[in-house]
Scaffold this motif. Sequence first.
Motif, short mmCIF file in Angstrom:
data_model
loop_
_atom_site.label_atom_id
_atom_site.label_comp_id
_atom_site.label_asym_id
_atom_site.label_seq_id
_atom_site.Cartn_x
_atom_site.Cartn_y
_atom_site.Cartn_z
N ALA A 22 -4.77 6.32 -5.08
CA ALA A 22 -4.01 6.82 -3.93
C ALA A 22 -4.75 7.88 -3.14
O ALA A 22 -4.48 8.08 -1.95
CB ALA A 22 -2.66 7.37 -4.41
N ASP A 23 -5.71 8.56 -3.77
CA ASP A 23 -6.46 9.62 -3.11
C ASP A 23 -7.78 9.13 -2.53
O ASP A 23 -8.58 9.95 -2.04
CB ASP A 23 -6.72 10.76 -4.09
N LEU A 32 -5.37 5.07 4.87
CA LEU A 32 -6.10 6.18 5.49
C LEU A 32 -7.15 6.73 4.53
O LEU A 32 -8.30 6.99 4.93
CB LEU A 32 -5.12 7.28 5.90
N HIS A 33 -6.79 6.87 3.26
CA HIS A 33 -7.74 7.37 2.27
C HIS A 33 -8.85 6.34 2.00
O HIS A 33 -9.98 6.71 1.68
CB HIS A 33 -7.03 7.72 0.96
N THR A 44 -6.71 -2.67 8.68
CA THR A 44 -6.23 -1.38 9.17
C THR A 44 -6.30 -1.31 10.69
O THR A 44 -5.35 -0.83 11.35
CB THR A 44 -7.08 -0.25 8.55
N THR A 49 0.83 -1.22 0.00
CA THR A 49 0.00 0.00 0.00
C THR A 49 0.85 1.26 0.00
O THR A 49 0.41 2.31 -0.47
CB THR A 49 -0.95 0.03 1.22
N LYS A 50 2.08 1.15 0.50
CA LYS A 50 2.97 2.30 0.52
C LYS A 50 3.59 2.59 -0.85
O LYS A 50 4.15 3.66 -1.07
CB LYS A 50 4.09 2.09 1.55
N SER A 71 -0.46 3.51 6.36
CA SER A 71 -0.10 4.17 5.11
C SER A 71 -1.18 5.15 4.66
O SER A 71 -2.35 5.03 5.04
CB SER A 71 0.12 3.13 4.00
N ASP A 72 -0.77 6.08 3.82
CA ASP A 72 -1.73 7.05 3.28
C ASP A 72 -2.83 6.35 2.48
O ASP A 72 -3.99 6.76 2.52
CB ASP A 72 -1.00 8.05 2.38
#
Length: 756
Positions: A438-439, A418-419, A403, A363-364, A414-415
């Motif tokens: 990614a967003d 989180l998104h 998560t 995911t990173k 990871s971002d």
Amino acid sequence: MTGSLHIRKVGVIGAGLMGAGIAAQAANGGAQVVLLDIVPDGAEDRSTIARGALDRFIRAGSAGGLMHASVASRIRIGNVEDDFDLLADCDWIIEVVLERLDIKQGLYRKIAAIRRADTIVSSNTSTIPLARLVEGLPQDFRQHFVVTHYFNPPRHMRLVELVTGEETLDDVVRRVIHFNDHCMGKTVIRCADRPGFIGNRLGVFWMLLALREAAATGLTVEEADAVMCVCGFPKTGVFGLWDLVGIDLMPSAAGSLLALLPPDDDFAAVAEIPATIQGMLERGYKGRKGNTLQGFYRQFKDPDGKRVREVIDLDTLQYRAPIKVDLPSASLKAGQLAELIASDDRGGRFAWRVLSQVLHYATKLIPEVAADPRDFDQAMKLGYNWAWGPFEMIERLGTDAFTRRLETDEVPVSDFLLHAAGRPIYRKDGTQALALDADGAYRPAVPSMGMLRLEDMDAGARLCQRPRSAVWDLGDHVWCLEFNAKVPTIDLELLDEIRTTLEDAIAADKALVIYHPGSVFAAGADLKRVLQVVDSKAESERFIATGQAVFAEIQRAPVPVVGAPVGAALAGGLELLLHCHAIQAHAEARMGLVEAQVGIVPGWGGCRELLIRCAERFGAGDAIARCFELLRTSTVASSALEARELGFLREGDGITMNVDRVLFDAKQKAIALRDQRAVRAMASPLTAPVGLLAAATGYQRELEEVLLTLLMSATEPGWEERFSERERAVELALFGRPEARARIEHLIASGKPLVN
């Protein structure tokens, strides 16, 4: 010509295992190939390296790198000192040499001096950034340069990672993708110019991590491999994969990645080579290399010639006999990930330690390496043989549950996660497949022209679901009959479903594609069912007559019927295909009429259809001899190209290199047949061969004599009309033989044929 998608001539520099394999696969796809390597010191044959590679392929036959021996004629070998000019008219030149920047750049300067203006150049590297490879080279060279990273063996591993530079022309990208897809059968995954791309960045991380965590958790080699298989990692397990890749290669791979990645990358925590590996290398344990086959697993023959398998002890580095794995976590079925990581034993803790870090690391890497989770999943499934990709595994665990457990372990999330905010990574909007970016926005997949997959179709396209098969509407007045079982076998129930589907297709005026996406298209008659009927003449006759009748109905159908094998079509499975109006086969589809292995002959029209095909290919004078040899030896073609050369496929039958295109190509063939089908004429008498005799002993000799008598009836005028009745009588007689029963029982019990 610039702008053309056609790559017709490929040059490969480097004739080692990978380079030669790439050259062979390009030749399999129809290209003319130039294969060059260095001149070894003192060599009498200055092209000995390339010649040796080609000779090995020829000796290996169609089961090696070449799909048929005839493909070797497309490969011209040489060396880089005497034959470099052979590359001047190549459309694409692939460099597969040592992972040293100075060597590669020196080679590129030589290529730049002789290449055509539109010639593409690529490197197979995964450790040196593209930007560094082309640094200081002419702009025109940089515009035509890409990285094409293949996986070993290139014939069978479907993944190629494609990396482009800032100046790479769009036309270059299109041409490389088109050739790899259509001619080499590859799934092309585009990656950013980052170390290791997707496959090796994640794969090497996983292999190093699993070794470290197995030792930390106190697991044996067998226990760790069993748990990894539950996760859906390769059947070799992680330690078996270490042996397969080569234990001596991993330290350099890890060191190269570590040197290129930032110090805060997760890879840095696992990159140090463990003492276990250092100790094994000091002892010369390199894995499955040479004649030793000695790594985490060791194989050898004892003085009595019996094969012995031993396993290394991770603490003492001494070999011992394998130990039975009795961990509850290791007994779970593959894919039961939630249950696995919830297991309160060493295996469950090991699984979580590995999965949590590998999946989180993936995911990173979005969007650093690639922007779409689907690319990661495809890359790991096709490049490392994972059953599920990292994001598919997160889906199995549940994004929210995964998560939350990371947070419980106090791991900074990871971002990407989180998104995602606990939402599924994948979902469908009607017929459109979506994936998170990614967003945290859902994005549709880019449609692939010329690809058709049943799993991607709308639920409404499935017209009916039966116990053994399903019927799909492919559109354009074409239906698809899909077999359900993992390994389909043909019994009365499936024959009835085939007949019903055919009748429905005729009534609706729909062409029909018969298809199965698995590794076995159809394995022939259900042998257990055969054992149940052999003692009853009435049941045996019904079984044989039903198969003959259904296959004849396919052949006489007024609508086109196309067989589309992706995997092996054996015995009755191939007989089914031989009765279709056309075949569109995957290039790796294996085919053979192997009934002799169970003491019988093809009884559903296979003998007749093979005689006709052999007459078309080899002439009436050679047809019986060719057919007899194929049937008595149970010859199996290792590729569709070999199947054509043997006579199983006609010249008009199609071969598709990319497995994802088989169904689409079969549909197109069915559409074309509506206007092209000709009325089949009765077969002419064949010429009796001279001196053709059964050469075996025992029951095999009797079987061959019966088979030869049956085939020789094709020398009579009007033989085709009477052949089915004769075939049925022969099959009934053989069904009742105890020797045939013994062969069937032995094959069921051992998986190996009995010669009696």
